[in-house]
Write a protein that holds these residues in place. Structure first.
Motif, PDB file in Angstrom:
ATOM      1  N   ARG A  67       3.283  -0.794   6.240  1.00 21.58           N
ATOM      2  CA  ARG A  67       3.930  -1.985   6.784  1.00 21.58           C
ATOM      3  C   ARG A  67       4.255  -2.985   5.684  1.00 21.58           C
ATOM      4  NH1 ARG A  67       1.487  -6.741  10.597  1.00 21.58           N
ATOM      5  NH2 ARG A  67       0.617  -7.303   8.569  1.00 21.58           N
ATOM      6  N   THR A  68       3.376  -3.110   4.694  1.00 25.73           N
ATOM      7  CA  THR A  68       3.612  -4.041   3.592  1.00 25.73           C
ATOM      8  C   THR A  68       4.852  -3.640   2.807  1.00 25.73           C
ATOM      9  OG1 THR A  68       1.240  -4.464   3.416  1.00 25.73           O
ATOM     10  CG2 THR A  68       2.607  -5.071   1.525  1.00 25.73           C
ATOM     11  N   ILE A  69       4.986  -2.340   2.531  1.00 26.09           N
ATOM     12  CA  ILE A  69       6.167  -1.857   1.814  1.00 26.09           C
ATOM     13  C   ILE A  69       7.425  -2.099   2.643  1.00 26.09           C
ATOM     14  CG2 ILE A  69       7.321   0.234   0.983  1.00 26.09           C
ATOM     15  CD1 ILE A  69       4.586   1.239   0.121  1.00 26.09           C
ATOM     16  N   TYR A  70       7.323  -1.853   3.939  1.00 30.67           N
ATOM     17  CA  TYR A  70       8.467  -2.075   4.823  1.00 30.67           C
ATOM     18  C   TYR A  70       8.894  -3.546   4.772  1.00 30.67           C
ATOM     19  CZ  TYR A  70      11.392  -0.671   8.786  1.00 30.67           C
ATOM     20  OH  TYR A  70      12.451  -0.347   9.588  1.00 30.67           O
ATOM     21  N   LEU A  71       7.921  -4.450   4.788  1.00 29.77           N
ATOM     22  CA  LEU A  71       8.212  -5.881   4.784  1.00 29.77           C
ATOM     23  C   LEU A  71       8.834  -6.321   3.463  1.00 29.77           C
ATOM     24  CD1 LEU A  71       7.977  -8.654   6.146  1.00 29.77           C
ATOM     25  CD2 LEU A  71       5.664  -8.832   5.200  1.00 29.77           C
ATOM     26  N   ILE A  72       8.247  -5.889   2.345  1.00 31.46           N
ATOM     27  CA  ILE A  72       8.786  -6.263   1.033  1.00 31.46           C
ATOM     28  C   ILE A  72      10.217  -5.748   0.879  1.00 31.46           C
ATOM     29  CG2 ILE A  72       8.550  -5.926  -1.459  1.00 31.46           C
ATOM     30  CD1 ILE A  72       5.514  -5.756  -1.016  1.00 31.46           C
TER      31      ILE A  72
END
Length: 481
Positions: A318-323
């Motif tokens: 999710r963090t990668i998706y957000l960044i």
């Protein structure tokens, strides 16, 4: 376990390079279709003379019908019994017809009236989307079945994304450098009506051959994958797709990711459908420069795929998706805002093209590669959550969400793009380099504003995705225990 459940698959071993390669090859025609979609509104509007909004709504009409088929295709596939497993019968059956219909969409009979042209487009798009659904949904579901490993799923979606974008870049390069190359009669090659049928013939053959090979070369994997363990009464089976979708939407991660991806794919669809308009009218560049921009775009994607896959071993998905989403939004929209405001370098400046290619081409797509490879990996994790809570393997229903998001890309995206084209008052007689400033500003505001709104809302949904690595590992332990 319910009567329509599935026996547990044997996915404990790592994926072989052969299986990974042949499976991922099946994504390359999807890339070809993405490139074709970029040109479809432009072709029917600027070359064949159909109003942009009319073309957009014709595509939407096909997509609305098609969207209903996604959960149906997923549920049917999940319940299928055959010696080729649950997925391959549909992939094998749809591969060659998809190539034939690809050709028919692009080569309407000569002499048709505008109404007949629209009817031709709607009918063959309906057929194409139906066939694509019954190939794509089982195909995507198969990817989640091939491995349950948290990181290997990301590896699989990365390779699949590579192959998809190789197909996309190959189609784009041949279109711009060969089929639509400038001629004395058509200095703007994209206006040449003779180039599109030749493109359609070539890639219809490629599409049929590649899809069939991918399905045929991976058919032996069916022996180790899940099979339905019981039979449902036919009345129950008729309502199964709707029950399955209802049950899947009870999972918070599935709801969050589905709405997020649908909104973002719609934004990508607007961007792709407006690509030639923005290049020709807003940025004022030639076909050759647009090709260089495409090289920058695909370079950004290829670098991004590897970069985000490596980072994915350290950060949550999710963090990668957000960044990636925030980075894409900032780098894609900022140039439009600066140009409309008059703060972008003049076309005569040596910085004009390098900044255009470097920011809107390379950088924005480097960021977009992160969400691109994480979507399939995250949906694969959701199938394990679904199995834990229901006792069934329903990859088809879960991955119907990604197929639906793609339909928004090729359906609703062009509709919004068509409205932007009409809002900017671009008609068949409007020529690049001659459009008034009001048209240029309207294009920039329409493109940038639509993308910003869709992405901003999508990130609100993404915040609610809560299937982290530790939770997924616990799910697998409980399933195996």
């Amino acid at each position: 376990m319910s009567t329509n459940g599935a026996a547990a698959p044997d996915t404990s071993g790592g994926l072989s390079r052969s299986v990974l390669g042949w499976y991922s090859l099946g994504a390359s025609p999807g890339g070809i279709a993405l490139t074709a979609g970029t040109f479809l509104v432009f072709y029917y509007n600027q070359v064949l003379g159909i109003p942009g909004a009319t073309v957009g709504f014709a595509i939407l009409a096909a997509s609305i019908f098609d969207a209903v088929t996604d959960p149906i295709a997923g549920a049917i596939s999940d319940r299928t019994r055959s010696r080729f497993g649950r997925r391959h019968p549909y992939m094998l059956a749809c591969s060659v017809p998809l190539g034939i219909v690809f050709y028919l969409v692009w080569v309407p009979p000569s002499g048709l009236s505008q109404d007949a042209l629209v009817a031709w487009l709607v009918f063959w798009l309906l057929v194409q989307r139906l066939l694509a659904t019954f190939y794509a949904v089982p195909y995507l579901a198969l990817g989640a079945e091939l491995t349950r490993d948290y990181h290997e799923r990301t590896r699989l979606t990365t390779v699949r994304s590579y192959l998809q974008n190789i197909g996309r870049s190959m189609a784009g390069a041949l279109l711009l450098l060969y089929f639509l190359r400038p001629t004395e009669a058509y200095p703007n090659g994209q206006m040449n009506p003779e180039g599109y049928p030749a493109f359609a013939t070539t890639f219809a053959v490629v599409t049929a051959l590649v899809l069939w090979l991918s399905a045929w070369k991976t058919r032996s994997e069916a022996d180790r994958l899940a099979q339905p363990t019981g039979r449902e009464p036919w009345r129950s089976a008729l309502t199964a797709p709707f029950r399955d979708v209802r049950d899947a939407l009870r999972h918070r991660p599935f709801r969050a990711l589905t709405f997020c991806v649908v909104l973002q794919y719609t934004a990508f669809g607007v961007s792709d459908a407006l690509g030639l308009y923005m290049a020709s009218f807003f940025w004022g560049i030639s076909t050759d420069v647009f090709f260089v921009w495409g090289v920058g775009m695909f370079t950004g994607l290829y670098v991004g795929f590897d970069l985000w896959r490596r980072i994915g071993t350290r950060l949550e998905k999710r963090t990668i998706y957000l960044i990636g989403s925030v980075g894409y939004l900032a780098s894609f929209i900022t140039p439009y805002v600066l140009k409309v405001a008059g703060w972008w370098p003049d076309p005569e400046s040596p910085l004009y093209l390098p900044m255009y290619i470097g920011i809107t081409g390379f950088l924005s797509h480097l960021f977009s590669a992160g969400p691109g490879i994480m979507t399939g990996s995250m949906l694969g994790d959701i199938t394990d959550l679904d199995e834990l809570e229901t006792g069934r393997r329903r990859e088809g229903v879960i991955f119907g969400a990604e197929s639906l998001a793609y339909k928004m890309f090729v359906g609703l995206g062009p509709v919004l793009a068509g409205l932007v084209v009409d809002f900017a008052e671009i008609g068949e007689s409007t020529q690049p380099g001659e459009a008034p400033q009001s048209t240029i500003v309207a294009l920039g505001l329409g493109q940038g504003g639509t993308s910003f709104l869709l992405f901003a809302v999508s990130l609100i949904f993404l915040r609610r995705y809560d299937l982290a690595r530790d939770r997924h590992q616990e799910i697998l332990r409980r399933i195996s225990g």
